[in-house]
Design an enzyme around this catalytic site. Structure first.
Site, PDB file in Angstrom:
ATOM      1  N   VAL A 100      39.137  39.494  42.964  1.00 39.02           N
ATOM      2  CA  VAL A 100      37.985  39.600  41.778  1.00 39.02           C
ATOM      3  C   VAL A 100      37.020  39.674  41.995  1.00 39.02           C
ATOM      4  CG1 VAL A 100      36.681  40.366  39.007  1.00 39.02           C
ATOM      5  CG2 VAL A 100      39.564  40.738  40.069  1.00 39.02           C
ATOM      6  N   CYS A 101      36.742  37.238  41.999  1.00 39.40           N
ATOM      7  CA  CYS A 101      35.831  36.651  42.535  1.00 39.40           C
ATOM      8  C   CYS A 101      34.984  36.742  44.232  1.00 39.40           C
ATOM      9  CB  CYS A 101      36.596  35.598  42.711  1.00 39.40           C
ATOM     10  SG  CYS A 101      36.533  35.123  40.655  1.00 39.40           S
ATOM     11  N   THR A 102      35.588  37.672  44.159  1.00 36.07           N
ATOM     12  CA  THR A 102      35.274  37.883  46.005  1.00 36.07           C
ATOM     13  C   THR A 102      34.536  38.899  45.817  1.00 36.07           C
ATOM     14  OG1 THR A 102      37.166  37.299  47.507  1.00 36.07           O
ATOM     15  CG2 THR A 102      36.026  38.903  48.480  1.00 36.07           C
ATOM     16  N   LEU A 105      31.310  37.978  44.465  1.00 38.14           N
ATOM     17  CA  LEU A 105      30.053  37.225  45.170  1.00 38.14           C
ATOM     18  C   LEU A 105      29.120  38.217  45.609  1.00 38.14           C
ATOM     19  CD1 LEU A 105      31.577  33.965  45.121  1.00 38.14           C
ATOM     20  CD2 LEU A 105      29.116  34.545  44.383  1.00 38.14           C
TER      21      LEU A 105
END
Ligand code: BEZ
Length: 270
Positions: A100-102, A105
């Site tokens: 999810v973070c990828t 960002l």
């Protein structure tokens, strides 16, 4: 749910990155209720961490954004110096190389011109070190076909995460064998006077909405400039609300036409 996600992310992390042990010494808990005497040693070590966090400043809307020094992907920063009187967003991520973070960002990196147009500096944070961040940025750029240009804070020891209370209650008691808690997805919008103007907190399982971050920045900046408030789902160009502190007569002088739905609900155009 958060626990399951956090556990699977921890396994992924162990496979891909080195998460350092908690490296800062912290005060012992001060009250008996803070001490779990049946806890296994790693848990006790972690509870010491949370006790120190009880000394963190209360971060309310209008509070000064706390200062800190940190390593980032663009060198060491003093946060207040880095802010340099600008609007800014500080947003956190649980860990590098997580799915999810990828996506988040990559999306923030693509929107850099939109933040720049609003005079908003961007800075991310993730709970790993600079070399891990560097390798992760290469992945983000590849996956999202972008070039991430803003700094990412290396918060492997969660110092900034605890300072800004970017932690999840469940993860505080659901820790891994290293005695550390995951950082959640927080967003802080900070104004040129270094005041916190907006906070958002999302669980690890839910990616944020970049359009909403830009929308609230538009609302805050419009409100500051024009002395108005904005209704539900407001977008730039929509009618705005005359705040209760402004009389209809004064609003007409200032804005021209005022549409009165109720004496306390008055719209105008800017
Ligand atoms: C992620 O997909 O980014 C993630 C999910 C669970 C925990 C941490 C990160």
């Amino acid at each position: 749910m958060a626990g399951i996600l956090a556990r699977s992310a921890r396994s992924a992390l162990r496979a891909t990155t080195q998460t350092p042990r908690l490296s800062f010494a912290l005060a012992k808990p001060t009250t008996p209720s803070q001490i779990n005497t049946h806890a296994a040693p790693p848990t006790r070590r972690f509870l010491a961490t949370t006790a120190a966090s009880s000394e963190q400043p209360r971060l309310r809307l209008g509070s000064e954004a706390p200062n800190f020094k940190a390593q980032t992907t663009q060198g060491e920063i003093d946060f207040h110096t880095w802010l340099d009187g600008s609007w800014a967003i500080l947003f956190s991520h649980p860990a590098d190389f997580t799915p999810v973070c990828t996506t988040e960002l990559g999306a923030f990196a693509k929107l850099a011109p939109d933040f720049e147009r609003r005079g908003v500096k961007m800075i991310g944070l993730s709970a790993n070190d600079v070399s891990s961040h560097g390798r992760w940025i290469a992945d983000i750029d590849e996956v999202s076909n972008t070039t991430l240009k803003f700094p990412i804070i290396a918060d492997a020891d969660r110092k900034v995460a605890f300072l800004y209370d970017m932690v999840d209650q469940q993860d505080l008691s659901n820790i891994d064998e290293k005695g550390i808690a995951f950082t959640i997805r927080s967003v802080f919008v900070i104004d040129p006077a270094r005041k916190i103007r907006l906070t958002m907190m999302y669980p690890a399982s839910t990616g944020r909405n970049t359009a909403e971050v830009l929308r609230v920045i538009d609302s805050l900046q419009t409100g500051d400039k024009k002395g108005v408030t904005t209704p539900i789902d407001w977008q730039v160009g929509d009618d705005v609300i005359v705040p209760p502190s402004v009389s209809t007569a004064d609003a007409k002088k200032k804005f021209g036409e005022v549409r009165e739905v109720k004496p306390y609900l008055r719209y105008t155009k800017i």
